[in-house]
Design a protein around this motif. Structure first.
Motif, mmCIF file in Angstrom:
data_model
loop_
_atom_site.group_PDB
_atom_site.id
_atom_site.type_symbol
_atom_site.label_atom_id
_atom_site.label_comp_id
_atom_site.label_asym_id
_atom_site.label_seq_id
_atom_site.Cartn_x
_atom_site.Cartn_y
_atom_site.Cartn_z
ATOM 1 N N GLN A 1 39.678 44.001 49.852
ATOM 2 C CA GLN A 1 39.160 42.766 50.309
ATOM 3 C C GLN A 1 38.766 41.820 49.169
ATOM 4 O O GLN A 1 37.903 42.325 48.217
ATOM 5 C CB GLN A 1 37.853 43.010 51.091
ATOM 6 N N PRO A 2 39.449 40.775 48.890
ATOM 7 C CA PRO A 2 40.378 40.261 49.799
ATOM 8 C C PRO A 2 41.528 40.749 49.463
ATOM 9 O O PRO A 2 42.003 41.320 48.554
ATOM 10 C CB PRO A 2 40.220 38.774 49.148
ATOM 11 N N THR A 3 42.577 40.528 50.640
ATOM 12 C CA THR A 3 43.839 41.039 50.436
ATOM 13 C C THR A 3 44.601 40.350 49.532
ATOM 14 O O THR A 3 44.694 39.279 49.420
ATOM 15 C CB THR A 3 44.521 40.954 51.729
ATOM 16 N N PRO A 4 45.114 41.550 48.509
ATOM 17 C CA PRO A 4 45.988 40.590 47.554
ATOM 18 C C PRO A 4 47.243 40.049 48.075
ATOM 19 O O PRO A 4 47.784 40.485 48.839
ATOM 20 C CB PRO A 4 46.276 41.967 46.613
ATOM 21 N N SER A 5 47.700 39.028 47.124
ATOM 22 C CA SER A 5 48.859 38.446 47.514
ATOM 23 C C SER A 5 50.127 38.601 46.609
ATOM 24 O O SER A 5 49.783 39.280 45.661
ATOM 25 C CB SER A 5 48.549 36.846 47.760
ATOM 26 N N ASP A 6 51.382 38.004 46.700
ATOM 27 C CA ASP A 6 52.160 38.378 45.832
ATOM 28 C C ASP A 6 52.495 36.959 44.898
ATOM 29 O O ASP A 6 53.269 37.176 44.274
ATOM 30 C CB ASP A 6 53.627 38.443 46.579
ATOM 31 N N ASP A 7 51.476 36.258 44.910
ATOM 32 C CA ASP A 7 51.386 35.010 43.966
ATOM 33 C C ASP A 7 51.389 35.488 42.601
ATOM 34 O O ASP A 7 50.178 36.084 42.146
ATOM 35 C CB ASP A 7 50.294 34.068 44.345
ATOM 36 N N PRO A 8 52.514 35.120 41.753
ATOM 37 C CA PRO A 8 52.263 35.513 40.247
ATOM 38 C C PRO A 8 51.134 34.784 39.391
ATOM 39 O O PRO A 8 50.505 35.092 38.512
ATOM 40 C CB PRO A 8 53.587 35.221 39.652
ATOM 41 N N GLU A 9 50.640 33.694 39.954
ATOM 42 C CA GLU A 9 49.481 33.020 39.456
ATOM 43 C C GLU A 9 48.196 33.585 39.707
ATOM 44 O O GLU A 9 47.003 33.184 39.024
ATOM 45 C CB GLU A 9 49.497 31.350 39.785
ATOM 46 N N GLN A 10 48.136 34.542 40.502
ATOM 47 C CA GLN A 10 47.008 35.407 40.804
ATOM 48 C C GLN A 10 46.331 36.212 39.799
ATOM 49 O O GLN A 10 47.256 36.993 39.363
ATOM 50 C CB GLN A 10 46.737 36.072 42.372
ATOM 51 N N PRO A 11 45.163 36.176 39.232
ATOM 52 C CA PRO A 11 44.822 36.971 38.089
ATOM 53 C C PRO A 11 44.794 38.494 38.388
ATOM 54 O O PRO A 11 45.345 39.133 37.307
ATOM 55 C CB PRO A 11 43.204 36.625 38.093
ATOM 56 N N LEU A 12 45.039 39.089 39.233
ATOM 57 C CA LEU A 12 45.251 40.404 39.921
ATOM 58 C C LEU A 12 46.563 40.971 39.539
ATOM 59 O O LEU A 12 46.872 41.925 39.117
ATOM 60 C CB LEU A 12 44.884 40.800 41.141
ATOM 61 N N ASN A 13 47.698 39.751 39.594
ATOM 62 C CA ASN A 13 49.196 40.121 39.202
ATOM 63 C C ASN A 13 49.487 39.688 38.005
ATOM 64 O O ASN A 13 50.682 39.859 37.818
ATOM 65 C CB ASN A 13 49.998 39.300 40.427
ATOM 66 N N TRP A 14 48.590 39.456 36.967
ATOM 67 C CA TRP A 14 48.986 38.896 35.586
ATOM 68 C C TRP A 14 49.508 40.081 34.998
ATOM 69 O O TRP A 14 48.913 41.261 35.380
ATOM 70 C CB TRP A 14 47.843 38.327 34.845
ATOM 71 N N SER A 15 50.202 39.939 33.987
ATOM 72 C CA SER A 15 50.555 41.121 33.093
ATOM 73 C C SER A 15 49.381 41.533 32.150
ATOM 74 O O SER A 15 48.578 40.666 31.998
ATOM 75 C CB SER A 15 51.826 40.774 32.047
ATOM 76 N N VAL A 16 49.525 42.693 31.926
ATOM 77 C CA VAL A 16 48.455 43.165 30.695
ATOM 78 C C VAL A 16 48.346 42.218 29.526
ATOM 79 O O VAL A 16 47.161 41.984 29.032
ATOM 80 C CB VAL A 16 48.664 44.657 30.222
ATOM 81 N N GLY A 17 49.646 41.604 28.950
ATOM 82 C CA GLY A 17 49.313 40.870 27.766
ATOM 83 C C GLY A 17 48.673 39.672 28.110
ATOM 84 O O GLY A 17 47.779 39.091 27.250
#
Length: 62
Positions: free
Chosen positions: A27-43
């Motif tokens: 919660q909230p449900t993650p999306s596939d948007d590459p600009e969402q901070p949860l989907n950012w690369s480690v770098g």
């Protein structure tokens, strides 16, 4: 989610675990948007963290 369990929760809250299926509810449900901070690369996360820390350091020292 079972209606009875949802009925027991205080208003404005969400269940974070489904005990019947033994799984975690994100919660909230993650999306596939590459600009969402949860989907950012480690770098990218590291660079942003360093920028925030530097800004905090400069603000503190001033």
């Amino acid at each position: 989610m079972d209606y009875q369990v949802q009925e027991l929760l205080p208003p404005g809250t969400v269940a974070l675990e489904d005990l019947q299926r033994n799984e975690i509810i994100l919660q909230p449900t993650p999306s596939d948007d590459p600009e969402q901070p949860l989907n950012w690369s480690v770098g990218r996360k590291t660079v942003n963290y360093v920028i925030v820390c530097f800004y905090a350091l400069i603000t503190f020292t001033l």
